[in-house]
Design an enzyme around this catalytic site. Structure first.
Site, short mmCIF file in Angstrom:
data_model
loop_
_atom_site.label_atom_id
_atom_site.label_comp_id
_atom_site.label_asym_id
_atom_site.label_seq_id
_atom_site.Cartn_x
_atom_site.Cartn_y
_atom_site.Cartn_z
N ASP A 1 -7.52 0.26 -26.04
CA ASP A 1 -7.85 -0.11 -24.74
C ASP A 1 -8.38 1.19 -24.05
O ASP A 1 -8.14 2.48 -24.59
CB ASP A 1 -6.70 -0.30 -23.79
CG ASP A 1 -6.40 -1.77 -23.68
OD1 ASP A 1 -5.61 -2.37 -23.10
OD2 ASP A 1 -7.47 -2.52 -24.06
N PRO B 1 0.94 -1.14 0.07
CA PRO B 1 -0.01 0.00 -0.04
C PRO B 1 0.87 1.28 0.08
O PRO B 1 0.34 2.48 -0.40
CB PRO B 1 -0.75 -0.11 1.23
CG PRO B 1 -0.72 -1.70 1.90
CD PRO B 1 0.74 -2.16 1.23
N ARG C 1 -0.95 -7.90 -21.17
CA ARG C 1 -1.80 -7.38 -22.17
C ARG C 1 -1.27 -6.15 -23.29
O ARG C 1 -1.36 -6.20 -24.12
CB ARG C 1 -2.99 -6.57 -21.70
CG ARG C 1 -4.12 -7.44 -20.87
CD ARG C 1 -5.26 -6.83 -20.30
NE ARG C 1 -6.40 -6.69 -21.60
CZ ARG C 1 -6.33 -5.56 -22.26
NH1 ARG C 1 -5.16 -4.52 -22.04
NH2 ARG C 1 -6.96 -5.40 -23.17
C1 4FV Z 1 -1.20 -4.08 -1.25
C2 4FV Z 1 -1.84 -2.93 -2.12
C3 4FV Z 1 -1.63 -4.65 0.09
C4 4FV Z 1 -0.41 -5.06 3.02
C5 4FV Z 1 -0.13 -5.92 4.18
C6 4FV Z 1 -0.30 -7.15 2.04
C7 4FV Z 1 -1.00 -6.04 1.95
C8 4FV Z 1 0.09 -7.37 3.55
N1 4FV Z 1 -0.36 -4.58 -2.29
N2 4FV Z 1 -1.41 -3.05 -3.25
N3 4FV Z 1 -2.84 -2.33 -1.57
N4 4FV Z 1 -0.85 -5.38 0.50
O1 4FV Z 1 -2.50 -4.13 0.87
O2 4FV Z 1 -0.31 -3.87 -3.15
O3 4FV Z 1 1.17 -7.72 3.88
#
Ligand code: 4FV
Length: 259
Positions: free
Chosen positions: A168, A88, A153
């Site tokens: 797209d 995140p 893609r």
């Molecule tokens: C996430 C997202 C995501 C955070 C803690 C996995 C989680 C756990 N990854 N975009 N949004 N990952 O929430 O890519 O480890």
């Protein structure tokens, strides 16, 4: 394009590799996909990949040793690959990022679990951090699949028609035009006549206007940030002209009503 996915749940990817355009791209050797189980790089015989957070608090953190072992093994498999942590905290993934990543020889995708990965991994072994959206998942695996799907893609020839990806959504900064197929009339709703005309230029114009209208109604932010072509500007001017006329006739009606 080589995809190497680092995860403690490699079996989650089996059905993903095995279906649709991803499966065909693998069969056509347009992409090479593999997983490495982070547990296989744990140094203890219980293959522990997580531990309690320093400083206390709930949840667990992914240990640096198994992760660093897995990342280094992946980089040996594909030295030219870009190593990406899905989290995140990453830059938000979009079509532009997909187009950019499709230009690399390979991608190593690191899937976190638990509360996240030890920060020393992000600092020393990660080239880029990507988030698929501002929400928290239970793991990075689904995010890795989203990235692999969108990037695949963009690899020429994976979508059948060579230019399919160019048409797209977002490729020209607009949402896609409306799509129709048989039957010509469905539950009383007919397909727009123009699409049956065989008049390709008129159909292209209709599709551009359809794409712009859907973008105006559903994602006006995209229209604001887009560099408009003359044709697109003329369409907007035509619409605003029509809207002006409607407002004018409304006021005229009111004036006559008052008199
Ligand atoms: C996430 C997202 C995501 C955070 C803690 C996995 C989680 C756990 N990854 N975009 N949004 N990952 O929430 O890519 O480890």
């Amino acid at each position: 394009m080589k995809f190497v996915v680092l995860t403690i749940f490699p079996e989650m990817f089996d059905p993903f590799w095995d279906h649709g355009i991803i499966r065909r791209a693998i069969d056509q050797k347009k992409i090479f996909a593999s997983t490495l189980n982070i547990r296989d790089f744990a140094e203890d015989n219980h293959q522990v990949t997580d531990d309690r957070p320093y400083g206390g608090g709930s949840g667990m953190v992914m240990k640096p040793e198994p992760l660093s072992g897995a990342i280094r093994a992946a980089n040996r498999k594909c030295p030219a690959a870009k190593t990406i942590l899905l989290s995140p905290q990453g830059r938000v993934f979009d079509q532009a990022a997909a187009n950019e990543l499709a230009g690399f020889e390979g991608l190593v995708l690191v899937c976190g679990r638990y509360e996240g990965v030890d920060e020393r991994i992000s600092h020393n072994l990660i080239d880029d951090e990507i988030s698929i959206g501002d929400y928290v998942l239970t793991g990075g695996e689904l995010a890795a699949m989203v990235v692999i799907d969108a990037v695949t893609r963009q690899i020429p020839g994976t979508l059948g028609g060579e230019d399919a990806a160019e048409k797209d959504s977002f490729s020209n900064g607009l949402l896609e035009h409306a799509h129709y197929t048989r039957p010509q009339v469905f539950e009383g709703n007919a397909v727009p006549e123009i699409l049956l005309s065989g008049h390709h230029e008129a159909i292209e114009n209709w599709r551009l206007e359809s794409a712009m209208l859907r973008t105006l109604l559903k994602r006006p932010d995209l229209l604001k940030s887009k560099s408009l072509s003359k044709q697109e500007l003329d369409i907007l001017k035509k619409w605003s002209q029509r809207i002006e006329e409607i407002i004018e006739s409304y006021h005229r009606g009111h004036r006559e009503h008052r008199e």
